[in-house]
Every structure is written in C-alpha cells, then in structure tokens.
Write a protein that holds these residues in place. Structure first.
Motif, PDB file in Angstrom:
ATOM      1  N   ARG A 173      -9.195  27.683 -10.880  1.00 31.81           N
ATOM      2  CA  ARG A 173     -10.264  28.622 -11.376  1.00 31.81           C
ATOM      3  C   ARG A 173     -11.518  28.029 -11.726  1.00 31.81           C
ATOM      4  N   THR A 174     -11.461  26.623 -11.810  1.00 36.25           N
ATOM      5  CA  THR A 174     -12.941  26.023 -12.161  1.00 36.25           C
ATOM      6  C   THR A 174     -13.308  25.169 -11.334  1.00 36.25           C
ATOM      7  N   ALA A 175     -12.595  24.556 -10.631  1.00 41.16           N
ATOM      8  CA  ALA A 175     -13.057  23.166  -9.835  1.00 41.16           C
ATOM      9  C   ALA A 175     -13.696  23.601  -8.364  1.00 41.16           C
ATOM     10  N   LYS A 176     -14.615  22.877  -7.945  1.00 40.51           N
ATOM     11  CA  LYS A 176     -15.301  23.093  -6.662  1.00 40.51           C
ATOM     12  C   LYS A 176     -14.133  22.810  -5.598  1.00 40.51           C
ATOM     13  N   LYS A 177     -14.094  23.697  -4.570  1.00 43.46           N
ATOM     14  CA  LYS A 177     -13.112  23.560  -3.412  1.00 43.46           C
ATOM     15  C   LYS A 177     -13.805  23.113  -2.251  1.00 43.46           C
ATOM     16  N   LEU A 178     -12.924  22.034  -1.833  1.00 49.89           N
ATOM     17  CA  LEU A 178     -13.482  21.220  -0.810  1.00 49.89           C
ATOM     18  C   LEU A 178     -12.375  21.263   0.375  1.00 49.89           C
ATOM     19  N   PRO A 179     -12.586  21.970   1.310  1.00 54.61           N
ATOM     20  CA  PRO A 179     -11.626  21.963   2.452  1.00 54.61           C
ATOM     21  C   PRO A 179     -11.267  20.861   3.252  1.00 54.61           C
ATOM     22  N   VAL A 180     -10.015  20.644   3.407  1.00 58.21           N
ATOM     23  CA  VAL A 180      -9.771  19.461   4.161  1.00 58.21           C
ATOM     24  C   VAL A 180      -9.001  19.471   5.430  1.00 58.21           C
ATOM     25  N   GLN A 181      -9.172  18.648   6.183  1.00 57.34           N
ATOM     26  CA  GLN A 181      -8.302  18.733   7.524  1.00 57.34           C
ATOM     27  C   GLN A 181      -7.048  17.520   7.398  1.00 57.34           C
ATOM     28  N   LEU A 182      -5.848  17.712   7.927  1.00 56.76           N
ATOM     29  CA  LEU A 182      -4.752  17.080   7.725  1.00 56.76           C
ATOM     30  C   LEU A 182      -4.517  16.224   9.232  1.00 56.76           C
ATOM     31  N   GLU A 183      -4.650  15.134   9.515  1.00 52.16           N
ATOM     32  CA  GLU A 183      -4.163  14.316  10.834  1.00 52.16           C
ATOM     33  C   GLU A 183      -2.679  13.825  10.512  1.00 52.16           C
ATOM     34  N   GLN A 184      -1.531  14.685  11.103  1.00 53.06           N
ATOM     35  CA  GLN A 184      -0.241  14.384  11.149  1.00 53.06           C
ATOM     36  C   GLN A 184       0.016  13.748  12.295  1.00 53.06           C
ATOM     37  N   LEU A 219      -0.194  10.313   7.568  1.00 50.05           N
ATOM     38  CA  LEU A 219      -1.059  11.223   7.121  1.00 50.05           C
ATOM     39  C   LEU A 219      -2.381  10.856   6.723  1.00 50.05           C
ATOM     40  N   VAL A 220      -3.340  11.403   7.097  1.00 48.17           N
ATOM     41  CA  VAL A 220      -4.766  10.849   6.915  1.00 48.17           C
ATOM     42  C   VAL A 220      -5.406  12.340   6.635  1.00 48.17           C
ATOM     43  N   ILE A 221      -6.305  12.588   5.663  1.00 51.15           N
ATOM     44  CA  ILE A 221      -7.093  13.621   5.611  1.00 51.15           C
ATOM     45  C   ILE A 221      -8.634  13.206   5.860  1.00 51.15           C
ATOM     46  N   PHE A 222      -9.388  14.383   5.989  1.00 47.74           N
ATOM     47  CA  PHE A 222     -10.755  14.485   6.625  1.00 47.74           C
ATOM     48  C   PHE A 222     -11.526  15.906   5.757  1.00 47.74           C
ATOM     49  N   SER A 223     -12.709  15.756   5.718  1.00 47.94           N
ATOM     50  CA  SER A 223     -13.637  16.639   5.510  1.00 47.94           C
ATOM     51  C   SER A 223     -15.000  16.710   6.165  1.00 47.94           C
ATOM     52  N   TYR A 224     -15.639  17.875   6.158  1.00 46.96           N
ATOM     53  CA  TYR A 224     -17.010  17.814   6.923  1.00 46.96           C
ATOM     54  C   TYR A 224     -18.008  17.652   5.819  1.00 46.96           C
ATOM     55  N   PHE A 225     -18.907  16.514   6.176  1.00 42.86           N
ATOM     56  CA  PHE A 225     -20.202  16.058   5.461  1.00 42.86           C
ATOM     57  C   PHE A 225     -21.479  16.089   6.611  1.00 42.86           C
ATOM     58  N   ILE A 264       0.880  -1.137   0.136  1.00 43.42           N
ATOM     59  CA  ILE A 264      -0.193  -0.134   0.010  1.00 43.42           C
ATOM     60  C   ILE A 264       0.956   1.191  -0.066  1.00 43.42           C
ATOM     61  N   ILE A 265       0.625   2.172  -0.996  1.00 43.38           N
ATOM     62  CA  ILE A 265       1.136   3.417  -0.809  1.00 43.38           C
ATOM     63  C   ILE A 265       0.341   4.476  -0.153  1.00 43.38           C
ATOM     64  N   SER A 266       0.924   5.213   0.750  1.00 40.61           N
ATOM     65  CA  SER A 266       0.061   6.035   1.698  1.00 40.61           C
ATOM     66  C   SER A 266       0.260   7.509   0.881  1.00 40.61           C
ATOM     67  N   LEU A 267      -0.635   8.474   1.515  1.00 38.15           N
ATOM     68  CA  LEU A 267      -0.978   9.701   0.939  1.00 38.15           C
ATOM     69  C   LEU A 267       0.586  10.562   1.436  1.00 38.15           C
ATOM     70  N   LYS A 268       1.176   9.888   2.428  1.00 39.04           N
ATOM     71  CA  LYS A 268       2.439  10.661   2.915  1.00 39.04           C
ATOM     72  C   LYS A 268       3.384  10.790   1.900  1.00 39.04           C
ATOM     73  N   LEU A 269       3.514   9.723   1.000  1.00 44.34           N
ATOM     74  CA  LEU A 269       4.588  10.009  -0.126  1.00 44.34           C
ATOM     75  C   LEU A 269       4.434  11.225  -0.867  1.00 44.34           C
ATOM     76  N   LEU A 270       3.074  11.914  -1.014  1.00 44.76           N
ATOM     77  CA  LEU A 270       2.726  12.836  -1.899  1.00 44.76           C
ATOM     78  C   LEU A 270       2.282  14.160  -1.135  1.00 44.76           C
ATOM     79  N   GLU A 271       2.702  14.267  -0.127  1.00 44.69           N
ATOM     80  CA  GLU A 271       2.163  15.408   1.153  1.00 44.69           C
ATOM     81  C   GLU A 271       2.448  16.652   0.447  1.00 44.69           C
ATOM     82  N   SER A 272       3.619  16.915  -0.331  1.00 43.76           N
ATOM     83  CA  SER A 272       4.378  18.144  -0.586  1.00 43.76           C
ATOM     84  C   SER A 272       3.982  18.243  -2.259  1.00 43.76           C
TER      85      SER A 272
END
Length: 295
Positions: free
Chosen positions: A157-168, A174-180, A124-132
């Motif tokens: 300029r065109t995409a819908k922006k979805l805020p995320v929160q990072l759990e470091q 690294l894991v990411i979250f958003s509110y729903f 499994i490759i995690s999100l940590k590899l691409l955090e930067s």
C-alpha cells in the motif's frame, strides 16, 4: 548467470559474531564493511555463516563446510554456469538435507560447493532458496524478514513498486533484473546483485561509446586488468570512470548521481548493480515479479 565464489576478497575485512533472533521470521544479518549481507543458516544440523547473494544464481558452500555435512547426495547431472565476466564454471550438484534459514525449513535443497576458503565464511546463499517466499531486507533493523500475506499487503500500500524480470535456468538458478536509465540516455536491464559489494555499478563495455566515454582520456578513465580468483589464465579488462545519473525506469526518484562505474569487457549482462542503495527496506515479491522499496 553469475556464480560469485570468492566475493571479490572484500570479505577478508573483520566482522563480529551476531546472535540468531528469537523471532524465526526475522533472520538477523551483519552488514559487512564490504557491503555484503552475512547471515546464519543450519544445514544437516551444522550451523554456518553465509553471504546472502541475490546475484549468485546457485547456493554454493565452501569445501570445508560441505565436508561437515553427513547427508549429501551427488546428482548424476551437473550444471554449467557463467560468471558475470563470462568465465565458464562447471559445477557438480548435490542434494543436502534439512536446510534451515530462520523460519524457512526445507527437507532438502540443491547446492554445489567449491574449493575456496575465506575466514568466517561458509558459502553463499542464493535467491533461489527464497523464490516462493516474500521477504524483506531491512537495512535499518539489520534483519531479513519472511513476510506473511498480511504484512505483504500492508507493504504494497505504501512502498514504491519496482518491476523485476526473473532469469530462471533449468529450475536450478535464479537471478533478477530491472530496467534503469543511465545518464537520461540508455535504458538498460541490470542485474540486482546483493553480492556485488559496496558501491558497485558495472556496465558492459559496449555502452562506452553511447555514453560518450572516451577510454583514451586517461585523466577521466582508468584502465585495469583483473585476474579471476578461480582461474589466473582468465582476466577481465575494466575501465573505471564516473557517470552522472542512474535511475529506476519505473521509479525515477530511486536514483544515484555522480557515481563511479566499471565498464567490464565481456560482461554477460547489460550491467550489474549492488542493491543496498535502493531503499532502507527492500521487499522481494518474486511471485508478482516486484520489488517493494521503502526509502
């Protein structure tokens, strides 16, 4: 944090080989019937097939693949993680040499390995590899694209922006979250998990009552016990039913209706959801804590 070693055994489904793109900024993937994203990477000059998993926290190899690597260094300290179900996992950590993932090359990377084997999967490759590095999961072209600053600016300029929160965690996972918003009632912070599998929506059982789910109603709610693939002494109680709506809090047009949901006892988060449904292209801009969604 979640460390998803066995990937729910759904990966036993057959898949076909695929070729690496000539464009190193575009990493081709195969979308498995289970909903998982299968990519290629080369570590210490050994190529393997990996699940790209935004909910894994840490990159984990199979023991078989790890043994093929020549240049590995065991770290003195370890790491204690918790799978989403609450199951504790104690990990040894290693440094491996020459991690190549498309156009991304790192002289060394921190990983762990586990004693599991699934045909055709090396880890499994995690999100940590691409955090930067901003990147896009393009489900239409079936590529994971490393974005340049110019391309990222165009997407914004065109995409819908979805805020995320990072759990470091200790700069190791690294894991990411958003509110729903669930059923137009609860606003919950959910882990965005590309490794969860197809059509997976999981919530903590503490939200059964607020969402008016009656577990005694066996016509609408199914109760199951699921044993851990790693520790048979550990089992989760799960209630399966349907809910009306789930919508991104900041982008309500990003939503799903009349969906199957699993309420998991002991879940360490408010919930976990797979991400493929969010849009045709999902750009991760973790420096600005944002997903850019193109539907």
């Amino acid at each position: 944090m979640k460390v998803n070693y066995v990937i729910c055994l759904l990966l036993l489904l057959p898949f076909h080989s695929f070729c690496q793109s000539v464009n190193k900024d575009e990493i081709p993937f195969e979308l498995l019937p289970s909903g998982h994203i299968l990519v290629k990477a080369k570590i210490d000059n050994v190529q393997g097939n990996f699940i790209f998993d935004t909910g894994a926290g840490i990159t984990v190899f199979t023991k078989t693949f790890f043994k093929k690597l020549v240049h590995t260094t065991l770290e003195d300290g370890g790491y204690t993680a918790f799978r989403a179900t609450g199951e504790r996992v104690d990990l040894d950590l290693y440094r491996v040499a020459d991690f190549e993932f498309g156009g991304l090359k790192k002289a060394e990377e921190e990983i762990s390995y586990a004693d599991f084997d699934i045909a055709g999967i090396d880890g499994i490759i995690s999100l940590k590899l691409l955090e930067s590095r901003p990147f896009t999961i393009d489900f239409e072209k079936k590529v994971l694209r490393l974005e340049s600053p110019a391309n990222l600016a165009m997407i914004k300029r065109t995409a819908k922006k979805l805020p995320v929160q990072l759990e470091q965690s200790r700069e190791k996972s690294l894991v990411i979250f958003s509110y729903f918003k669930i059923n137009d009632k609860l606003n919950l912070q959910l882990a965005l998990d590309a490794g969860a599998g197809k059509d997976i929506y999981r919530l903590n059982t503490k939200y059964l009552k607020p969402l008016n789910v009656d577990i005694a109603d066996t016509l609408k709610v199914k109760k199951i016990q699921k044993k851990s693939e790693m520790n048979e002494a550990f089992a989760s109680t799960i209630y399966i039913t349907h809910l009306k709506t789930l919508a991104a809090d900041d982008q309500p047009t990003i939503n799903v209706k009349d969906f199957s949901v699993q309420f998991v006892n002991g879940l360490i988060y408010d919930g976990i959801i797979w991400i493929n449904w969010l849009g045709k292209r999902i750009t991760f801009d973790l420096q600005d804590k944002m997903l850019l969604v193109q539907r």
